[in-house]
Design a protein around this motif. Structure first.
Motif, PDB file in Angstrom:
ATOM      1  N   THR A 189     -27.490  37.378  30.795  1.00  0.00           N
ATOM      2  CA  THR A 189     -27.973  36.847  29.509  1.00  0.00           C
ATOM      3  C   THR A 189     -26.998  37.245  28.410  1.00  0.00           C
ATOM      4  O   THR A 189     -26.276  38.253  28.540  1.00  0.00           O
ATOM      5  N   TRP A 208     -50.220  37.791  35.279  1.00  0.00           N
ATOM      6  CA  TRP A 208     -50.701  36.566  34.637  1.00  0.00           C
ATOM      7  C   TRP A 208     -49.828  35.413  35.136  1.00  0.00           C
ATOM      8  O   TRP A 208     -48.729  35.645  35.662  1.00  0.00           O
ATOM      9  N   TRP A 246     -41.112  22.028  33.673  1.00  0.00           N
ATOM     10  CA  TRP A 246     -39.711  22.304  33.336  1.00  0.00           C
ATOM     11  C   TRP A 246     -38.870  21.036  33.396  1.00  0.00           C
ATOM     12  O   TRP A 246     -39.169  20.131  34.169  1.00  0.00           O
ATOM     13  N   ASN A 269     -42.222  36.714  27.629  1.00  0.00           N
ATOM     14  CA  ASN A 269     -41.460  37.922  27.880  1.00  0.00           C
ATOM     15  C   ASN A 269     -39.992  37.591  27.672  1.00  0.00           C
ATOM     16  O   ASN A 269     -39.423  36.775  28.405  1.00  0.00           O
ATOM     17  N   TYR A 326     -29.169  41.687  30.051  1.00  0.00           N
ATOM     18  CA  TYR A 326     -30.096  41.457  31.156  1.00  0.00           C
ATOM     19  C   TYR A 326     -29.310  40.789  32.284  1.00  0.00           C
ATOM     20  O   TYR A 326     -28.560  39.844  32.046  1.00  0.00           O
TER      21      TYR A 326
HETATM   22  N1  LIG Z   1     -32.987  37.681  29.445  1.00  0.00           N
HETATM   23  C1  LIG Z   1     -34.278  37.807  29.778  1.00  0.00           C
HETATM   24  N2  LIG Z   1     -34.808  36.971  30.684  1.00  0.00           N
HETATM   25  C2  LIG Z   1     -36.117  37.082  31.036  1.00  0.00           C
HETATM   26  C3  LIG Z   1     -36.925  38.128  30.480  1.00  0.00           C
HETATM   27  C4  LIG Z   1     -36.329  38.984  29.522  1.00  0.00           C
HETATM   28  O1  LIG Z   1     -36.967  39.910  28.960  1.00  0.00           O
HETATM   29  N3  LIG Z   1     -35.012  38.803  29.184  1.00  0.00           N
HETATM   30  N4  LIG Z   1     -38.239  38.248  30.885  1.00  0.00           N
HETATM   31  C5  LIG Z   1     -38.571  37.710  32.209  1.00  0.00           C
HETATM   32  C6  LIG Z   1     -40.000  37.745  32.499  1.00  0.00           C
HETATM   33  S1  LIG Z   1     -40.681  39.257  32.817  1.00  0.00           S
HETATM   34  C7  LIG Z   1     -40.739  36.602  32.600  1.00  0.00           C
HETATM   35  S2  LIG Z   1     -42.371  36.652  33.090  1.00  0.00           S
HETATM   36  C8  LIG Z   1     -40.177  35.281  32.218  1.00  0.00           C
HETATM   37  C9  LIG Z   1     -41.043  34.645  31.169  1.00  0.00           C
HETATM   38  O2  LIG Z   1     -40.602  33.341  30.875  1.00  0.00           O
HETATM   39  P1  LIG Z   1     -41.334  32.495  29.747  1.00  0.00           P
HETATM   40  O3  LIG Z   1     -41.380  33.316  28.500  1.00  0.00           O
HETATM   41  O4  LIG Z   1     -40.533  31.255  29.595  1.00  0.00           O
HETATM   42  O5  LIG Z   1     -42.717  32.213  30.267  1.00  0.00           O
HETATM   43  O6  LIG Z   1     -38.853  35.367  31.725  1.00  0.00           O
HETATM   44  C10 LIG Z   1     -38.016  36.308  32.410  1.00  0.00           C
HETATM   45  N5  LIG Z   1     -36.650  36.209  31.928  1.00  0.00           N
END
Ligand SMILES: Nc1nc2c(c(=O)[nH]1)N[C@H]1C(S)=C(S)[C@@H](COP(=O)(O)O)O[C@H]1N2
Ligand SMILES: [Mo]
Length: 340
Positions: A190, A159, A165, A98, A211
């Motif tokens: 972000t 999930w 990490w 995501n 974000y």
């Molecule tokens: N900038 C940003 N950070 C984000 C997201 C995003 O869409 N944009 N998604 C978040 C969500 S919903 C999840 S579950 C995790 C997923 O991290 P991964 O892809 O490293 O597993 O990042 C989070 N950080």
């Protein structure tokens, strides 16, 4: 054409062996090759030279990062936080993502972030702190030794994964910038760069950019709150939030904000991206809680990746994602149903 080894299902590749030997095999030692061949005889026995390995499995994102970051990551020591569960195969961690800035399908970030520029990178520290300013990533990371922590990651979509990490405690960074007594929250931002992030150009956006995420100061200082620059023995893949992302293992994944360019110390609780998008469904706290359901689905169980229709790998979701010993005290006076 032969499939690249990292496109094989995880059952055909022992990720752990590859992970443990990654550093060795990129240097071309016999041990690395030996273990790799052992772990996936059919797929890899014919590979003759290390250069092939280097460019096939797994993709080495370190090749895109600077020398100093690679040597820092190489010096990572094992940390004390390691869940006693199987680590999720690298293919899932790096291909099921995501990161809405790069698209909303799980595979979009892998495809669309390939050329994401993470070097040079800078981070602005601002707000209620004695030390503020714009710092290069190198200056941000310099005083921190890196450790590996194996944490569960539970997405609000039900999930989950287990991720090795590489990073350092967020609290150690916070202390360096000497937040004032007025600082009660930390906000993270972000990168905003529509030229590189197709999701930020899309007209059908489900969230606003940049974000933003936030933590209460005591949450940020908790021993588990972690800033990550790598995973699986390598620098972070862009789709996982390179070059610097937050990891808050007792909260839903959306709190773990990626590709951070700004950290601010605030007196008031900031609004966060998913809260702004739908405050009925997503709260500021977002603590993993099997007893508080999402309005549209249950949070009592989760699919642990890899998961399929025939082998769903479903398990009970744990309160605070299993990290209650470390974090429950933070919320002893909080109504977790109201402040979800
Ligand atoms: N900038 C940003 N950070 C984000 C997201 C995003 O869409 N944009 N998604 C978040 C969500 S919903 C999840 S579950 C995790 C997923 O991290 P991964 O892809 O490293 O597993 O990042 C989070 N950080
Ligand atoms: Mo998520």
């Amino acid at each position: 054409m032969k499939k690249r080894p990292w496109q094989l299902p995880e059952s055909e590749v022992t990720d752990k062996a590859i992970y443990l030997n990654r550093r060795q095999f990129v240097q071309g030692t016999a041990t690395g090759l030996g273990s790799l061949a052992l772990s996936a005889p059919g797929a890899l026995a014919n590979l003759k030279n290390v250069e092939v390995l280097r460019h096939s499995f797994p993709p080495r994102y370190g090749d895109k990062a600077s020398v100093w970051l690679n040597s820092k990551v190489d010096a990572t020591r094992p940390g004390e936080y390691r869940v006693d569960e199987d680590v999720t195969p690298y293919q899932y961690i790096s291909r099921y993502n995501n990161f809405y800035e790069f698209g909303t399908d799980k595979g979009d970030p892998l495809d669309n972030a390939v050329n994401f520029r993470t070097d040079p990178w800078s981070v602005e520290i601002s707000g209620e702190a004695e030390l503020t300013g714009v710092f290069t990533l190198e200056d941000i990371l310099k005083p921190h030794d890196l450790e590996e922590r194996i944490y569960r990651l539970r997405c609000v979509e039900a999930w989950s994964m287990v991720v090795p990490w590489i990073g350092f405690p967020l609290g150690d960074l916070v202390k360096r910038f000497k937040p004032t007594s007025k600082a009660r929250y930390v906000r993270f931002k972000t990168l905003l760069d529509p030229s590189q992030m197709p999701g930020q150009r899309s007209t059908f956006r489900s969230i606003d950019y940049p974000y933003v995420e936030g933590l209460r100061m005591d949450e940020a200082m908790n021993e588990l709150a972690f800033l990550s620059v790598g995973l699986y023995g390598d620098v972070l893949p862009p789709q996982n939030g390179a070059p610097l992302r937050l990891v808050v293992p007792w909260k839903y994944g959306f709190k773990s904000i990626k590709s951070i360019v700004k950290i601010e110390f605030l007196t008031r609780q900031p609004k966060t991206t998913w809260e702004l998008s739908n405050s009925r469904e997503y709260g500021f706290y977002a603590n993993v809680n099997p007893e508080v359901n999402h309005p549209r689905w249950s949070q009592a169980t989760e699919r642990r990746l890899p998961s399929s229709l025939f082998s769903p790998n479903r398990r009970d979701t744990l309160m605070f994602n299993g990290y209650g010993d470390q974090v429950a005290a933070l919320y002893k006076d909080l109504n977790l149903k109201k402040y979800f």
